[in-house]
Write a protein that holds these residues in place. Structure first.
Motif, mmCIF file in Angstrom:
data_model
loop_
_atom_site.group_PDB
_atom_site.id
_atom_site.type_symbol
_atom_site.label_atom_id
_atom_site.label_comp_id
_atom_site.label_asym_id
_atom_site.label_seq_id
_atom_site.Cartn_x
_atom_site.Cartn_y
_atom_site.Cartn_z
ATOM 1 N N GLU A 1 -16.168 56.066 -23.332
ATOM 2 C CA GLU A 1 -15.549 56.400 -24.627
ATOM 3 C C GLU A 1 -14.190 55.717 -24.731
ATOM 4 O O GLU A 1 -13.365 55.820 -23.828
ATOM 5 C CB GLU A 1 -15.395 57.917 -24.730
ATOM 6 C CG GLU A 1 -14.758 58.389 -26.030
ATOM 7 C CD GLU A 1 -14.781 59.919 -26.177
ATOM 8 O OE1 GLU A 1 -15.239 60.615 -25.249
ATOM 9 O OE2 GLU A 1 -14.328 60.401 -27.231
ATOM 10 N N HIS B 1 -19.561 60.650 -31.098
ATOM 11 C CA HIS B 1 -18.801 61.885 -31.313
ATOM 12 C C HIS B 1 -18.388 61.964 -32.770
ATOM 13 O O HIS B 1 -17.612 61.141 -33.251
ATOM 14 C CB HIS B 1 -17.541 61.914 -30.430
ATOM 15 C CG HIS B 1 -17.827 62.216 -28.994
ATOM 16 N ND1 HIS B 1 -16.837 62.298 -28.038
ATOM 17 C CD2 HIS B 1 -18.990 62.482 -28.350
ATOM 18 C CE1 HIS B 1 -17.388 62.598 -26.870
ATOM 19 N NE2 HIS B 1 -18.695 62.700 -27.030
ATOM 20 N N HIS C 1 -11.294 57.786 -32.982
ATOM 21 C CA HIS C 1 -10.584 57.019 -31.957
ATOM 22 C C HIS C 1 -10.266 55.576 -32.338
ATOM 23 O O HIS C 1 -10.157 54.710 -31.477
ATOM 24 C CB HIS C 1 -11.385 57.044 -30.652
ATOM 25 C CG HIS C 1 -11.340 58.386 -29.981
ATOM 26 N ND1 HIS C 1 -11.820 58.621 -28.721
ATOM 27 C CD2 HIS C 1 -10.842 59.576 -30.414
ATOM 28 C CE1 HIS C 1 -11.633 59.891 -28.400
ATOM 29 N NE2 HIS C 1 -11.045 60.490 -29.420
ATOM 30 N N ASP D 1 -16.344 57.528 -30.817
ATOM 31 C CA ASP D 1 -15.807 58.772 -31.389
ATOM 32 C C ASP D 1 -15.123 58.363 -32.681
ATOM 33 O O ASP D 1 -14.238 57.492 -32.692
ATOM 34 C CB ASP D 1 -14.821 59.404 -30.396
ATOM 35 C CG ASP D 1 -14.221 60.708 -30.899
ATOM 36 O OD1 ASP D 1 -13.801 60.762 -32.071
ATOM 37 O OD2 ASP D 1 -14.141 61.669 -30.112
ATOM 38 N N ASP E 1 -17.351 66.335 -31.912
ATOM 39 C CA ASP E 1 -16.152 66.466 -31.077
ATOM 40 C C ASP E 1 -14.993 66.798 -32.001
ATOM 41 O O ASP E 1 -14.317 65.920 -32.516
ATOM 42 C CB ASP E 1 -15.884 65.170 -30.302
ATOM 43 C CG ASP E 1 -14.808 65.370 -29.248
ATOM 44 O OD1 ASP E 1 -14.358 66.518 -29.084
ATOM 45 O OD2 ASP E 1 -14.422 64.393 -28.583
HETATM 46 MN MN MN Z 1 -14.570 62.351 -28.110
#
Ligand code: MN
Ligand code: RM4
Ligand code: MN
Length: 424
Positions: A213, A275, A251, A248, A323
């Motif tokens: 990730e 995510h 991010h 994600d 998430d």
């Molecule tokens: Mn995450």
């Protein structure tokens, strides 16, 4: 607390007439409804164990009441969400927050709730009380080999716990990086991460996946050693076929074209996990679809098209997880909202006619291509999502039933107002 099937059936029969009306209207305007419903019925999104209590910021944390204080209670909470929507059939654990005292007991509790164990998550971004060496200056990237060894050993332990529970993947998210120019030799840091991951990869069971990730910033604010999809993909390619990139949504740097990233990772067969959350500024971890629903739809469009192009099974071949973090909302309500938002975007993506879109592209008909996507996005697909739930014996309106049954109050009665979930 457990929700009885009879409560769901009763609730659904109260809503049935109004649902039928909306569903039949939609069915008359949209083609392939049964196929879309079947896809929705199979689709499951994992819930992370750390999203069941109050999150917080560095300024404060406001308890929600009735938070799950143990792993058993976290499983119970995910069980409640899954009972209501029948689409959240997996829990993702974070070690050491969720070390199972007895793996068999935890496994059977989870299966009572119809839950599987999704990706295991390691934590080398915090120091634990009994830890010999500090991660203050990084973990897998650390200049001191002894610290790297400690972080590698932790990841190996996480795999062991996962094996006991029947998980099939390990997610590594590192906070490694630097806060000031000059602090790190970028090449050495990256090389250390690669070598450390190689050791972890080496012990990864052959039927497991390693998800790498990335994150653009925070907690390190000058550089993150796995800062973007390029760095993650580089690592995944060097490691081998069991290693994948994990996206994600929160991010990225502002305005990144995430749908394009997803398309290319899928093309390379290197997209492994996902995510979901939403954000306006940074890694805000807000309810999925609450800020940029059109972007979510466009991402899903690339996911569906890209998975179809590779003959992938939508439900099984990628790791889907929410998430999010909950600062002011009841986490269970927020999770129900997030799963619904994911299903809506997925269903809308399934509406798009690939051939028609390709044709418009071939003719450079920009307007038509845009119209095709916007038409799908602007179709109110919610009755289809509800119908999929109905066919799955779940609640037509999960949030409505959650409130009607006063689930949070029940959890507060059981656990008290002060119980605190471990995690962030
Ligand atoms: Mn995450
Ligand atoms: C990070 C990242 C990871 C999660 C931690 C708790 O920002 O999103 O997936 O494990 O938070
Ligand atoms: Mn995050």
């Amino acid at each position: 607390m457990r929700i009885n099937q009879s409560a769901i059936d009763q609730y659904n029969s109260d809503l049935q007439a109004s649902h039928e009306k909306k569903f039949h209207y939609l069915k008359s305007t949209v083609s392939q409804t049964d196929k879309i419903i079947e896809h929705l019925q199979r689709f499951q999104v994992a819930i992370p164990s750390w999203a069941l209590g109050a999150g917080g910021t560095r300024f404060g944390r406001f308890s929600i009441g009735g938070e799950p204080a143990t792993l058993e209670q976290k499983i119970e909470d995910v069980g409640l969400v899954h009972k209501l929507n029948n689409s959240s059939g997996a829990i993702s654990l974070h070690i050491p927050w969720d070390i199972p005292a007895n793996a068999n007991d935890i496994k059977s509790l989870a299966s009572e709730h119809g839950l599987k164990f999704d990706a295991m998550n390691s934590n080398t971004f915090q120091d634990q009380a009994n830890q010999a060496l500090s991660y203050k200056y990084g973990s897998l990237q650390h200049v001191d080999k002894a610290v790297r060894k400690q972080a590698i050993a932790h990841n190996m332990d996480v795999i062991k716990y996962g094996l006991e529970l029947g998980s099939k993947s390990l997610t590594v998210w590192l906070s490694d990086g630097s806060c000031f120019p000059g602090q790190l030799n970028f090449r050495k840091a990256f090389q250390h991460v690669l070598e450390s991951l190689e050791e972890i990869y080496h012990v990864l069971p052959s039927d497991w996946k390693l998800f790498i990730e990335y994150k653009a910033f925070e907690p390190n604010f000058y550089s993150m050693t796995v800062g973007d999809w390029g760095q993650s993909l580089l690592l995944a390619n060097k490691l081998g076929p069991k290693a994948y990139t994990l996206v994600d949504l929160g991010h990225h740097l502002p305005n990144a074209n995430i749908e394009q990233i997803v398309a290319l990772l899928l093309m390379e067969n290197k997209l492994g996990g996902f995510h979901f959350n939403d954000s306006k500024y940074g890694d805000d971890d807000l309810t999925v679809g609450s800020i940029r629903p059109y972007q979510l739809f466009l991402i899903f469009r690339e996911l569906v098209e890209g998975m179809n192009a590779r003959g992938m099974d939508h439900a099984l071949d990628l790791g889907w997880m929410i998430d999010a973090s909950h600062n002011i909302k009841d986490p269970l309500e927020d999770l129900l909202q997030s799963v619904e938002a994911i299903q809506i975007a997925y269903a809308q993506a399934l509406l798009v006619d690939d051939l028609e879109l390709e044709q418009a592209r071939a003719e450079n008909d920009v307007v038509k291509a845009q119209e095709i996507l916007q038409h799908a996005f602007r179709t109110d697909i919610r009755p289809l999502v509800a119908e999929a739930r109905l066919r799955n014996q779940a609640a037509l309106d999960p949030l409505g039933l959650y409130r009607k049954l006063k689930v949070r109050q029940e959890l507060i009665n059981e656990r008290g107002t002060k119980s605190k979930a471990t995690g962030l």
